[in-house]
Design an enzyme around this catalytic site. Structure first.
Site, PDB file in Angstrom:
ATOM      1  CG  ASN A  46      -1.982  -1.015   1.227  1.00 32.02           C
ATOM      2  OD1 ASN A  46      -2.218  -1.666   0.208  1.00 32.02           O
ATOM      3  ND2 ASN A  46      -2.639  -1.225   2.365  1.00 32.02           N
ATOM      4  CB  THR A 224      -1.052   8.726  11.914  1.00 30.74           C
ATOM      5  OG1 THR A 224      -0.949   7.379  12.353  1.00 30.74           O
ATOM      6  CG2 THR A 224       0.057   9.007  10.923  1.00 30.74           C
ATOM      7  N   GLY A 229      -5.732  14.452  12.652  1.00 27.70           N
ATOM      8  CA  GLY A 229      -4.466  14.935  12.099  1.00 27.70           C
ATOM      9  C   GLY A 229      -3.273  14.120  12.580  1.00 27.70           C
ATOM     10  CG  ASP A 256      -0.831   1.216   4.795  1.00 28.28           C
ATOM     11  OD1 ASP A 256      -0.032   1.256   5.753  1.00 28.28           O
ATOM     12  OD2 ASP A 256      -1.648   0.292   4.641  1.00 28.28           O
ATOM     13  CB  SER A 295      -9.188   4.407  -1.215  1.00 30.19           C
ATOM     14  OG  SER A 295      -8.046   4.238  -0.384  1.00 30.19           O
TER      15      SER A 295
HETATM   16  O1  RIB Z   1      -3.061  -0.959   6.525  1.00 28.15           O
HETATM   17  C1  RIB Z   1      -4.070  -1.622   5.811  1.00 28.15           C
HETATM   18  C2  RIB Z   1      -3.581  -2.966   5.395  1.00 28.15           C
HETATM   19  O2  RIB Z   1      -3.395  -3.760   6.531  1.00 28.15           O
HETATM   20  C3  RIB Z   1      -4.545  -3.742   4.521  1.00 28.15           C
HETATM   21  O3  RIB Z   1      -4.391  -3.487   3.150  1.00 28.15           O
HETATM   22  C4  RIB Z   1      -4.278  -5.177   4.898  1.00 28.15           C
HETATM   23  O4  RIB Z   1      -3.663  -5.926   3.890  1.00 28.15           O
HETATM   24  C5  RIB Z   1      -3.414  -5.103   6.152  1.00 28.15           C
HETATM   25  O5  RIB Z   1      -2.125  -5.461   5.900  1.00 28.15           O
END
Ligand code: RIB
Length: 310
Positions: A46, A224, A229, A256, A295
């Site tokens: 991500n 975070t 914020g 992420d 997203s």
């Molecule tokens: O931070 C979100 C992620 O945590 C998801 O995409 C899932 O795969 C987990 O690893």
């Protein structure tokens, strides 16, 4: 973009199995849910995809299994422009998965099966050394073995490449002495509470807990706070990064989005505060859409979103 930022990510690749529920089931209960989606996730992947969608050159060090999910993960890296030459297939292993329940307020709970992510070893980091050594910044999370995390941070310190440690999902036995090799520690408030064993109910408590990590040797701790914020603690003191108000429908992967975009903007030369302000906007955009990587905004979408914010 004046200089194309170069980001290394050592971390997990998952397939997310997401069920949207009207309410969370209680233990032993069976309920019907209105919607299911399968998408690409994993904290490492991500963060890599967020930085790549924003135009960074991203090199990923990860592992997938030899099951029916692995091809899709590799194709997704190709589609999103992430350099996956260091993503290896492990025979006889499953690809990492995350079973996720998202409730009506957009909050989630997640069950992880590490699969091949659990096989990512310090030697894999060394093997990718030439590519990682030329990065502006390396990101790592805790969905891979702790020895690999420490090896990545030590690599960054040795080679003079700044590192970001996202201690998620948090583990109590994280060795703070070895984790201190990280240039930036980026927990959320729950992770901060577990790492410090201190209360984080109020903002003053969050600031105090983050300060103890700075006192233990971290250069910068960035907490975070979701819709509230973020907070930065450095040896020079603490300060807030203002939230961006949006209507959240799914917060999966928002952390992420924050870290991947922060890395991209910091590596491009923005100041710490300016990069965090961008990250706050990018994460806000992500919660207005479903899923994790799905997203995340492209650079053009993000520019349009920022223009509307004014
Ligand atoms: O931070 C979100 C992620 O945590 C998801 O995409 C899932 O795969 C987990 O690893």
């Amino acid at each position: 973009m004046a200089k194309r930022p170069r980001i290394g990510v050592v971390g997990s690749s998952n397939v997310d199995l997401v069920t949207y529920v009207d309410r969370m089931p209680v233990w032993g209960e069976t309920i019907a849910a209105p919607r299911f989606e399968m998408s690409h996730g994993g904290k490492g992947a991500n963060q890599a995809v967020a930085a790549a969608k924003l135009g960074a050159a991203v090199v990923m060090v990860s592992k997938v299994g030899d099951d029916m999910l692995s091809d899709g993960v590799l194709q997704n890296f190709e589609r999103t422009g992430v350099d996956a030459r260091h993503v290896e297939r492990v025979n006889g292993q499953s690809t990492g998965t995350a079973t996720i329940l998202v409730d009506k307020s957009g909050d989630n709970c997640i069950l992880i099966v590490k699969g091949a992510n659990g096989d990512l070893a310090p030697e894999d980091v060394e093997r990718a050394g030439e590519d990682l050594g030329s990065c502006d910044l390396i990101l790592i999370q805790l969905e891979v073995p702790l020895e690999t995390v420490y090896a990545t941070l030590a690599f960054g310190r040795r080679r003079g490449v700044k590192t970001v440690l996202n201690p998620a999902p948090v583990v109590r036995d994280l060795d703070i002495e070895r984790a201190r090799d990280a240039s930036f520690l980026m927990p959320n408030e729950t992770e901060l509470a577990i790492l410090t064993r201190l209360p984080v109910e109020s903002e003053a408590e969050v600031a105090a807990a983050a300060k103890t990590l700075v006192e233990r040797g971290f250069e910068a701790v960035i907490v975070t706070l979701g819709a509230r914020g973020a907070l930065i603690a450095t040896p020079e003191g603490g300060r807030r990064i203002a939230p961006v108000k949006v209507e959240a429908i799914d917060t999966t992967g928002a952390g992420d989005a924050f870290i991947g975009s922060f890395a991209r903007y910091l590596a491009a030369g923005l100041s710490l505060d300016a990069a965090l302000a961008q990250a706050s906007r990018y994460a806000a955009f992500s919660v207005t859409r479903r899923g994790a990587q799905k997203s995340f905004a492209t650079e053009a979408e993000f520019e349009a979103f920022c223009a509307k914010l004014g």
